[in-house]
Design a protein around this motif. Sequence first.
Motif, PDB file in Angstrom:
ATOM      1  N   GLY A   1       5.501  -4.252  41.894  1.00 22.24           N
ATOM      2  CA  GLY A   1       6.236  -5.039  40.922  1.00 22.24           C
ATOM      3  C   GLY A   1       5.468  -5.263  39.634  1.00 22.24           C
ATOM      4  O   GLY A   1       4.305  -4.879  39.505  1.00 22.24           O
ATOM      5  N   GLU A   2       6.131  -5.911  38.679  1.00 16.26           N
ATOM      6  CA  GLU A   2       5.525  -6.225  37.386  1.00 16.26           C
ATOM      7  C   GLU A   2       5.421  -7.731  37.232  1.00 16.26           C
ATOM      8  O   GLU A   2       6.395  -8.463  37.485  1.00 16.26           O
ATOM      9  N   ALA A   3       4.251  -8.207  36.818  1.00 18.97           N
ATOM     10  CA  ALA A   3       4.055  -9.639  36.634  1.00 18.97           C
ATOM     11  C   ALA A   3       2.853  -9.890  35.748  1.00 18.97           C
ATOM     12  O   ALA A   3       1.929  -9.066  35.680  1.00 18.97           O
ATOM     13  N   ILE A   4       2.882 -11.010  35.058  1.00 22.05           N
ATOM     14  CA  ILE A   4       1.733 -11.490  34.305  1.00 22.05           C
ATOM     15  C   ILE A   4       1.507 -12.950  34.658  1.00 22.05           C
ATOM     16  O   ILE A   4       2.422 -13.643  35.127  1.00 22.05           O
ATOM     17  N   ALA A   5       0.300 -13.426  34.422  1.00 22.61           N
ATOM     18  CA  ALA A   5      -0.051 -14.812  34.737  1.00 22.61           C
ATOM     19  C   ALA A   5      -0.203 -15.624  33.465  1.00 22.61           C
ATOM     20  O   ALA A   5      -0.653 -15.113  32.427  1.00 22.61           O
ATOM     21  N   CYS A   6       0.185 -16.892  33.538  1.00 23.50           N
ATOM     22  CA  CYS A   6      -0.051 -17.870  32.476  1.00 23.50           C
ATOM     23  C   CYS A   6      -0.631 -19.118  33.124  1.00 23.50           C
ATOM     24  O   CYS A   6      -0.260 -19.471  34.243  1.00 23.50           O
ATOM     25  N   TYR A   7      -1.514 -19.799  32.408  1.00 25.49           N
ATOM     26  CA  TYR A   7      -2.249 -20.905  33.030  1.00 25.49           C
ATOM     27  C   TYR A   7      -2.078 -22.235  32.302  1.00 25.49           C
ATOM     28  O   TYR A   7      -2.761 -23.200  32.604  1.00 25.49           O
ATOM     29  N   GLY A   8      -1.157 -22.308  31.342  1.00 24.49           N
ATOM     30  CA  GLY A   8      -1.009 -23.530  30.563  1.00 24.49           C
ATOM     31  C   GLY A   8      -0.287 -24.632  31.313  1.00 24.49           C
ATOM     32  O   GLY A   8       0.412 -24.393  32.304  1.00 24.49           O
ATOM     33  N   SER A   9      -0.447 -25.846  30.825  1.00 23.30           N
ATOM     34  CA  SER A   9       0.240 -27.006  31.397  1.00 23.30           C
ATOM     35  C   SER A   9       1.628 -27.139  30.786  1.00 23.30           C
ATOM     36  O   SER A   9       1.774 -27.178  29.556  1.00 23.30           O
ATOM     37  N   VAL A  10       2.629 -27.240  31.615  1.00 21.36           N
ATOM     38  CA  VAL A  10       3.988 -27.412  31.106  1.00 21.36           C
ATOM     39  C   VAL A  10       4.163 -28.765  30.435  1.00 21.36           C
ATOM     40  O   VAL A  10       5.097 -28.957  29.637  1.00 21.36           O
ATOM     41  N   ALA A  11       3.289 -29.718  30.747  1.00 17.00           N
ATOM     42  CA  ALA A  11       3.376 -31.043  30.134  1.00 17.00           C
ATOM     43  C   ALA A  11       3.016 -31.015  28.661  1.00 17.00           C
ATOM     44  O   ALA A  11       3.358 -31.939  27.913  1.00 17.00           O
ATOM     45  N   ASP A  12       2.326 -29.974  28.241  1.00 14.92           N
ATOM     46  CA  ASP A  12       1.950 -29.806  26.847  1.00 14.92           C
ATOM     47  C   ASP A  12       2.968 -28.900  26.169  1.00 14.92           C
ATOM     48  O   ASP A  12       3.206 -27.767  26.608  1.00 14.92           O
TER      49      ASP A  12
ATOM     50  N   SER B   1       1.671 -25.435  25.117  1.00 15.42           N
ATOM     51  CA  SER B   1       1.366 -24.581  26.266  1.00 15.42           C
ATOM     52  C   SER B   1       2.633 -24.077  26.932  1.00 15.42           C
ATOM     53  O   SER B   1       2.709 -22.920  27.364  1.00 15.42           O
ATOM     54  N   ALA B   2       3.631 -24.943  27.016  1.00 10.57           N
ATOM     55  CA  ALA B   2       4.908 -24.528  27.601  1.00 10.57           C
ATOM     56  C   ALA B   2       5.554 -23.442  26.754  1.00 10.57           C
ATOM     57  O   ALA B   2       6.095 -22.453  27.272  1.00 10.57           O
ATOM     58  N   ALA B   3       5.490 -23.614  25.424  1.00 12.01           N
ATOM     59  CA  ALA B   3       6.049 -22.606  24.533  1.00 12.01           C
ATOM     60  C   ALA B   3       5.299 -21.282  24.667  1.00 12.01           C
ATOM     61  O   ALA B   3       5.904 -20.197  24.568  1.00 12.01           O
ATOM     62  N   ALA B   4       4.007 -21.360  24.924  1.00 13.94           N
ATOM     63  CA  ALA B   4       3.210 -20.140  25.079  1.00 13.94           C
ATOM     64  C   ALA B   4       3.612 -19.365  26.331  1.00 13.94           C
ATOM     65  O   ALA B   4       3.507 -18.130  26.359  1.00 13.94           O
ATOM     66  N   ILE B   5       4.051 -20.066  27.356  1.00 17.59           N
ATOM     67  CA  ILE B   5       4.513 -19.403  28.581  1.00 17.59           C
ATOM     68  C   ILE B   5       5.737 -18.538  28.277  1.00 17.59           C
ATOM     69  O   ILE B   5       5.820 -17.363  28.665  1.00 17.59           O
ATOM     70  N   VAL B   6       6.680 -19.123  27.566  1.00 18.49           N
ATOM     71  CA  VAL B   6       7.884 -18.375  27.202  1.00 18.49           C
ATOM     72  C   VAL B   6       7.539 -17.252  26.231  1.00 18.49           C
ATOM     73  O   VAL B   6       8.056 -16.133  26.335  1.00 18.49           O
ATOM     74  N   ALA B   7       6.649 -17.539  25.286  1.00 15.91           N
ATOM     75  CA  ALA B   7       6.243 -16.506  24.327  1.00 15.91           C
ATOM     76  C   ALA B   7       5.587 -15.325  25.028  1.00 15.91           C
ATOM     77  O   ALA B   7       5.778 -14.167  24.619  1.00 15.91           O
ATOM     78  N   ALA B   8       4.828 -15.604  26.085  1.00 11.49           N
ATOM     79  CA  ALA B   8       4.187 -14.524  26.839  1.00 11.49           C
ATOM     80  C   ALA B   8       5.231 -13.605  27.457  1.00 11.49           C
ATOM     81  O   ALA B   8       5.056 -12.376  27.487  1.00 11.49           O
ATOM     82  N   ALA B   9       6.318 -14.191  27.957  1.00 11.85           N
ATOM     83  CA  ALA B   9       7.396 -13.385  28.527  1.00 11.85           C
ATOM     84  C   ALA B   9       8.011 -12.481  27.471  1.00 11.85           C
ATOM     85  O   ALA B   9       8.200 -11.276  27.685  1.00 11.85           O
ATOM     86  N   VAL B  10       8.336 -13.061  26.318  1.00  6.79           N
ATOM     87  CA  VAL B  10       9.003 -12.298  25.255  1.00  6.79           C
ATOM     88  C   VAL B  10       8.059 -11.275  24.642  1.00  6.79           C
ATOM     89  O   VAL B  10       8.443 -10.124  24.376  1.00  6.79           O
ATOM     90  N   ASP B  11       6.816 -11.669  24.406  1.00  9.91           N
ATOM     91  CA  ASP B  11       5.859 -10.752  23.792  1.00  9.91           C
ATOM     92  C   ASP B  11       5.537  -9.567  24.711  1.00  9.91           C
ATOM     93  O   ASP B  11       5.344  -8.443  24.249  1.00  9.91           O
TER      94      ASP B  11
END
Length: 302
Positions: free
Chosen positions: A66-77, A80-90
């Motif tokens: 499968g295909e996957a990437i990891a993100c380690y940011g806190s969703v409370a921030d 950091s939450a925006a960076a998680i979504v940006a990682a998916a799109v980027d």
Amino acid sequence: MSELRFDDEVVVVTGAGRGVGRSHALSFAARGARVVVADLGVQVDGSAPSSDPADEVVGEIRAHGGEAIACYGSVADEESAAAIVAAAVDTYGRIDAVVNNAGLGLGGLFADTDPGQFRTLMDVHYFGTINVTRAAWPHFVRANHGRVVNTVSEVMLGGLPGVTPYGSAKCAIFGFTRTLAVEAVAHGIAVNAIAPRAYTRMSASQADQMAANLAPPDGATANLASAMVPDQCAPAAVFLAHRTCPLNGEVLQVGLGGIARIAVVRSPGIWRSSLTAEDIAANLDEIGGIGDAQELPAVPTW
């Protein structure tokens, strides 16, 4: 029916390094999704962040092709939450669904808690859900498609002592799910939630109470905790995240091999031209009876 596939689609799962979230991530990947495994890797109280849990899940997905990437940011921030979504799109050029599963397990009797515990759980559970969803929302609107799967808990409805901070945060997510679902309709988006029945690190401290309160209808209680495996919750998340799912504004309770719908109803009540407190006291049975109750759907889709 044919298998519900996610080929070429991108799914973000928060809190995906362990427990229920890990099961979600593996299930989506097995059905062809490219998965963003977001996990801060903390203990149940929010301490000791680590990249290991997310990395291990990504490694497991890739080992199975499968295909996957990891993100380690806190969703409370928010950033950091925006960076998680940006990682998916980027990385993958799109985002099709978010599964908001990240959370902490702080609890305790109300008299023994302080406002800080309530704020911490609201920051992670409630605002974490909002932050990730807000970051994904413009992408969903532009695509005229998107799925948001939030995570609540049946303890938000009462039944267990010592979980008021946790239950309050989950109830806030319930309200967020129901109200956002109304706005989602115009954009081809659906917003639903699951209430998992799973034995994880967060539920371990309430294991005995859960065994007593969550017994299946047939009365079987033997070794219930070991039967509450997180893997049994993934099918509901998969279904609600699929583009063919017709539900919106719903909560599905899942686990122990079963699934049910949690609905909101209003009793017929009583009606008086000049209602008094004495009228209420004298008619409690009629006010509280739900035999002819009316359902109050968030969006009339069921």
